[in-house]
Design a protein around this motif. Structure first.
Motif, PDB file in Angstrom:
ATOM      1  N   UNK A 247       0.876  -1.167   0.000  1.00 37.86           N
ATOM      2  CA  UNK A 247       0.000   0.000   0.000  1.00 37.86           C
ATOM      3  C   UNK A 247       0.914   1.217   0.000  1.00 37.86           C
ATOM      4  N   UNK A 248       0.607   2.216  -0.806  1.00 38.00           N
ATOM      5  CA  UNK A 248       1.533   3.344  -0.949  1.00 38.00           C
ATOM      6  C   UNK A 248       0.811   4.529  -1.574  1.00 38.00           C
TER       7      UNK A 248
ATOM      8  N   UNK B 111      -2.604   3.814  -3.735  1.00 39.76           N
ATOM      9  CA  UNK B 111      -2.737   2.507  -4.381  1.00 39.76           C
ATOM     10  C   UNK B 111      -2.428   1.371  -3.411  1.00 39.76           C
ATOM     11  N   UNK B 112      -2.928   0.198  -3.730  1.00 40.45           N
ATOM     12  CA  UNK B 112      -2.629  -0.980  -2.905  1.00 40.45           C
ATOM     13  C   UNK B 112      -2.720  -2.224  -3.769  1.00 40.45           C
ATOM     14  N   UNK B 113      -2.069  -3.286  -3.311  1.00 41.86           N
ATOM     15  CA  UNK B 113      -2.213  -4.587  -3.960  1.00 41.86           C
ATOM     16  C   UNK B 113      -2.988  -5.512  -3.040  1.00 41.86           C
ATOM     17  N   UNK B 114      -3.815  -6.337  -3.640  1.00 42.28           N
ATOM     18  CA  UNK B 114      -4.594  -7.279  -2.836  1.00 42.28           C
ATOM     19  C   UNK B 114      -3.645  -8.252  -2.147  1.00 42.28           C
ATOM     20  N   UNK B 115      -3.808  -8.387  -0.818  1.00 40.28           N
ATOM     21  CA  UNK B 115      -3.030  -9.380  -0.089  1.00 40.28           C
ATOM     22  C   UNK B 115      -3.644 -10.761  -0.252  1.00 40.28           C
TER      23      UNK B 115
ATOM     24  N   UNK C 212      -5.072  -2.137  -6.866  1.00 41.47           N
ATOM     25  CA  UNK C 212      -6.321  -1.417  -6.624  1.00 41.47           C
ATOM     26  C   UNK C 212      -5.977   0.058  -6.447  1.00 41.47           C
ATOM     27  N   UNK C 213      -6.871   0.923  -6.893  1.00 40.18           N
ATOM     28  CA  UNK C 213      -6.641   2.361  -6.758  1.00 40.18           C
ATOM     29  C   UNK C 213      -7.671   2.932  -5.791  1.00 40.18           C
ATOM     30  N   UNK C 214      -7.189   3.524  -4.719  1.00 42.51           N
ATOM     31  CA  UNK C 214      -8.066   4.136  -3.724  1.00 42.51           C
ATOM     32  C   UNK C 214      -8.300   5.601  -4.094  1.00 42.51           C
ATOM     33  N   UNK C 215      -7.251   6.260  -4.540  1.00 40.06           N
ATOM     34  CA  UNK C 215      -7.357   7.620  -5.072  1.00 40.06           C
ATOM     35  C   UNK C 215      -6.524   7.675  -6.339  1.00 40.06           C
ATOM     36  N   UNK C 216      -7.140   8.160  -7.412  1.00 35.87           N
ATOM     37  CA  UNK C 216      -6.384   8.294  -8.650  1.00 35.87           C
ATOM     38  C   UNK C 216      -7.114   7.633  -9.798  1.00 35.87           C
TER      39      UNK C 216
END
Ligand SMILES: *Cc1c(COP(=O)(O)O)cnc(C)c1O
Length: 372
Positions: free
Chosen positions: A7-8, A248-252, A332-336
């Motif tokens: 997540x970043x 952004x994040x990647x599914x764990x 996954x995109x949380x913002x953007x």
């Protein structure tokens, strides 16, 4: 992506440079530009944002606390750094050591600054902060001229600027902003009558820079707009700002939740049919406010997907939309932006009942940053 977390935030320094350019273009050529980088650059990283903004033509930096100013100096930044409000007198040693320019509005701070500057055989510049109607920090407008005249007896401090701050500049043609401007003009006139040179005059925050050209004076101070965010619907048509932050994040994990299966603390969401749910490794300690539980959307496979169940401190879950498959490691995109869709920081902020300023600061607290 970062090494240590899936997540970043992604920070686009090109967007910062673009925003400095388009905002500066609104002001006369000899108007200085302060990049406001308090709160770690509104969560974007103060050091990197400061360097990008200075490279793009910003002339000054603005911070809220002495610690924030010291961090910029320790990163090797030489530009003028201003404290936007008066710090505690106990910080004067650091202020002088790191050549921070404090806001000043009390006699106590003036005396301390003078005494310590005298000891160090230097003259400390400061900017007088005037309260023209927000009733927050600053010397009351009606006291500003006599106060500043009285400061002349302190030989080791120098009034290098005079400034105020607007309460309502995001409202076009707002009467209270007109009144603040008029009071500020009166203060400047009274100071000059008292034989005080107000030095560098400044007032405009982001909304005033875009909506109130008569408030530009010698310098504008932009925070929100520097990061590509709009303070009001009316500014959208005035300036083409580019948002600098994506989250952004990647599914764990992706798992099938059976019919009736509940998700997260309190099991506040239950699957109405067997449903694929992805777990993303970020939560409210990363700025995804818990109030967003069951009421936000993220992007996956270029589509919108509903967040389901309570947002945890370090995790949140997402229902995969019909027709979208995702696996561990997918982005996954949380913002953007993803594909043709975009979730804006404004959208997230509004759903959380707050403003983009707070949303950006929150995402800046724990997530690692990737500069692009
Ligand atoms: C935070 C701050 C700004 C920047 O405000 P934005 O609306 O984010 O541009 C400008 N001036 C002062 C005094 C501030 O505290």
């Amino acid at each position: 992506m970062t090494k240590t977390r899936w997540a970043w935030t992604e920070i686009d320094l090109g967007a910062i440079a673009h925003n400095v350019a388009v905002l500066s273009a609104l002001t006369p050529a000899d108007t200085d530009f302060m990049a406001v980088v308090k709160a770690d650059g509104y969560g974007h990283g103060a050091v990197q944002v400061s360097k990008a903004a200075l490279d793009a033509g910003a002339t000054h930096l603005g911070v809220a606390t002495v610690d924030e100013g010291v961090r910029l100096r320790e990163a090797g930044i030489l530009a003028p750094i201003h404290l936007l409000s008066e710090p505690p007198s106990s910080t004067v040693g650091l202020v002088l050591l790191h050549r921070l320019v404090p806001a000043l509005c009390t006699l106590e701070f003036a005396e301390t600054l003078h005494r310590q500057a005298l000891l160090r055989e230097t003259v400390a510049p400061f900017h007088l902060k005037v309260d023209t109607g927000m009733h927050r920090t600053g010397i009351r407008a009606e006291d500003a001229a006599s106060f500043s005249a009285g400061l002349k007896r302190f030989s080791a401090i120098k009034l290098a600027g005079t400034f105020t701050h607007f309460a309502n500049a995001d409202v076009p043609n707002d009467w209270d902003t007109e009144r603040q401007l008029a009071r500020f003009a009166q203060v400047l006139e009274e100071m000059r009558t008292e034989g005080v040179d107000p030095g560098m005059v400044h007032a405009a925050n982001s909304p005033a820079t875009m909506l109130w050209p008569e408030s530009h004076f010698d310098m504008v101070r932009c925070g929100l707009a520097l990061y590509g965010l709009h303070p009001a619907p009316e500014t959208r048509t005035k300036v083409d700002l580019r948002p600098a932050m994506a989250v952004k994040a990647r599914a764990g994990l992706v798992k099938r939740v059976p019919l009736g299966g509940g998700v997260s603390y309190g099991l506040t969401w239950r699957a109405a049919s067997p449903t694929d749910v992805a777990t993303l490794p970020l939560g409210y300690a990363d700025g995804v406010h818990r109030v967003l539980s069951n009421s936000m959307e993220v992007l996956v496979g270029g589509r919108r997907a509903k967040q389901v169940g309570r947002v945890c401190m370090d995790q949140l879950m997402v229902e995969l939309p019909r027709g979208v498959t995702a696996a561990r490691g997918d982005e996954f995109v949380i913002v953007g932006r993803q594909g043709s869709d975009c979730v804006t920081l404004d959208e997230v902020a509004e759903r959380a009942g707050t403003i983009a300023h707070e949303a950006a600061c929150s995402f800046g607290m724990r997530l690692p940053r990737v500069y692009v």
